[in-house]
Scaffold this active site. Structure first.
Site: not given
Length: 476
Positions: A257-259
């Site tokens: 995830s980019c998060s």
């Protein structure tokens, strides 16, 4: 309701010599049918597409195929992601008006009417080859749009299987299959670019190259910025709880995830305690030689390698020749430098975490500011603290669209059942991240809105009413 076109673009001729044009033509024909749907029928489309990925047997098949074909992430977490992200999105959409009159303000004489945008080009990444297309498809259908997916080349088979499941659900409710299509394999930059140019709206998640191409396509576009999340842990934090949340977030789906957190910035007063708490959760701090070995594996030619992206910490350690580390959950490296010459300061898309030491909270804030000046501006920042005013401080001063407080960041940022953010797999990063929006992308981004303005009683304020304070301070 008359089935008139809601798009400003003329229909693309069905040219069999041009497969992209043929797809768009079929999408426009299907979208004309959807134009006539009322809210109840539209919500059936949404439910059908949602159940296509949530049904347990299909969900597992999609997760297994995604991991097998991309080599990224792990099956169990993809199953959870496919289910929870879709369930949360359906919760957000349930009862939300998206057809016809959606709001009225008699006092202002205004009426708002929801209209489709037309045919949506959905460009999706290999990191989430089922969940991200499903999220975009469902949001697009909520607005009575047609959607054509341009998957990552690695994600083609998973996306194709998802569409097979959606079409089976559409058959059950007698909806046109051509509302949801995908580019045929092999996916190329040329076909993706042609799709973006011929559709009415582009929504793109993935590489910054794809985002820039979308913005340059001549079609209105929503793109997302780069992730490189930093997490501040201050002297008031519960170290054990913070470490558990950070490791749970950093290991979820092997940090695809980019998060996912890429750096933790630990205030000096809790530095040693936090390292111990992270170690208790399976994170291993590498020494200088081990750090160099992992760096050589991850960035052999200065570019992040597929040998690291979406792989487990154990697999990365083995690939770097560090078999004696056992089965670490996360690999940690101490870092003090930031910038292109220091790759650990950037996004790693793997369970590898840079650890920075800060004198105090203000110093931690400045370190994060420098990290985001290098990469990740606009996305979000994580804070573990009991001092609530520090979240406001970050929100007022850092170039971020989200401040996530005392949560597992990658799970919370895209919406969760224990916070109020909309469920999404596409997070806008504002102008800081080169985007034209800073929300979690949701169905409202897939709508045009027509406003009816009726006359109301005129009320004209005096100069004093609007400029009185200015006059009082500076004179006329």
């Amino acid at each position: 309701m008359a089935t008139v076109s809601y798009t400003s673009r003329s229909a693309t001729p069905d040219n069999e010599a041009d497969p992209v044009a043929a797809l768009v033509a079929r999408a426009r024909a299907a979208q004309l049918i959807a134009n006539g749907y009322d809210q109840a029928r539209t919500d059936e489309l949404v439910a059908a597409a949602g159940w296509a990925i949530m049904e347990p047997t299909r969900n597992r098949a999609l997760a297994e195929l995604a991991v097998a074909d991309t080599g990224i992430g792990n099956v169990d977490d993809k199953i959870r992601k496919n289910y929870r992200k879709t369930l949360g999105l359906l919760r957000d959409l349930k009862g939300a008006p998206s057809v016809g009159v959606i709001s009225e303000d008699p006092a202002k004489g205004l009426v708002e009417i929801a209209r489709p945008v037309g045919v949506v080009a959905a460009v999706t990444p290999s990191t989430n080859p089922a969940a991200t297309p499903a999220n975009k498809i469902i949001n697009a259908l909520k607005g009575r749009n047609a959607v054509i997916v341009a998957p990552s080349p690695k994600g083609v088979t998973a996306c194709a299987l998802l569409l097979e499941y959606i079409h089976a659900e559409f058959d059950r409710i007698a909806a046109p299959r051509d509302l949801v299509q995908m580019l045929p394999a092999p996916i190329s930059k040329a076909s993706t670019q042609a799709l973006m140019q011929q559709c009415d709206l582009v929504v793109v998640t993935g590489s910054q190259s794809n985002v820039k191409n979308a913005y340059a396509s001549g079609t209105p576009a929503f793109g997302v910025g780069a992730g490189n999340v930093a997490s501040i842990v201050d002297e008031t934090a519960d170290c054990d709880a913070s470490a558990e949340k950070i490791v749970r977030s950093k290991t979820f789906d092997n940090a695809t995830s980019c998060s996912s957190e890429n750096s933790v910035v630990l205030v000096d007063a809790v530095y040693d305690r936090m390292l111990a708490a992270l170690a208790a959760c399976g994170a291993v701090l590498l020494d200088a030689d081990q750090k160099a070995a992992v760096q050589k594996l991850m960035w052999p030619d200065g570019k992040l390698s597929s040998r690291a992206i979406g792989q487990s910490a154990q697999a990365i350690a083995r690939g770097a020749g560090l078999d004696d580390l056992g089965a670490p959950s996360v690999l940690m490296v101490e870092e003090a430098q930031i910038g292109p010459a220091h790759p650990y300061s950037g996004e790693k898309l793997s369970p590898v975490l840079a650890v920075y030491r800060a004198r105090d909270f203000d110093d931690a804030k400045q370190i994060v500011e420098r990290i985001y000046a290098h990469q990740g501006a606009g996305h979000s920042v994580s804070l573990h603290s009991t001092r609530d005013e520090r979240a406001l401080d970050l929100g007022l001063n850092l170039a971020v669209a989200r401040v996530i407080v005392n949560q597992a960041h990658c799970i919370a940022t895209g919406g969760s059942f224990d916070n109020g953010l909309p469920f999404s797999l596409s997070m806008g990063c504002g102008t800081w991240g080169g985007n034209n929006f800073s929300d979690n992308m949701n169905y409202r981004h897939y709508l045009n809105t027509t406003r009816i303005a009726r006359p109301i009683a005129e009320v004209v304020p005096s100069d004093e009413a609007v400029l009185g304070e200015f006059f009082e301070k500076y004179g006329r």
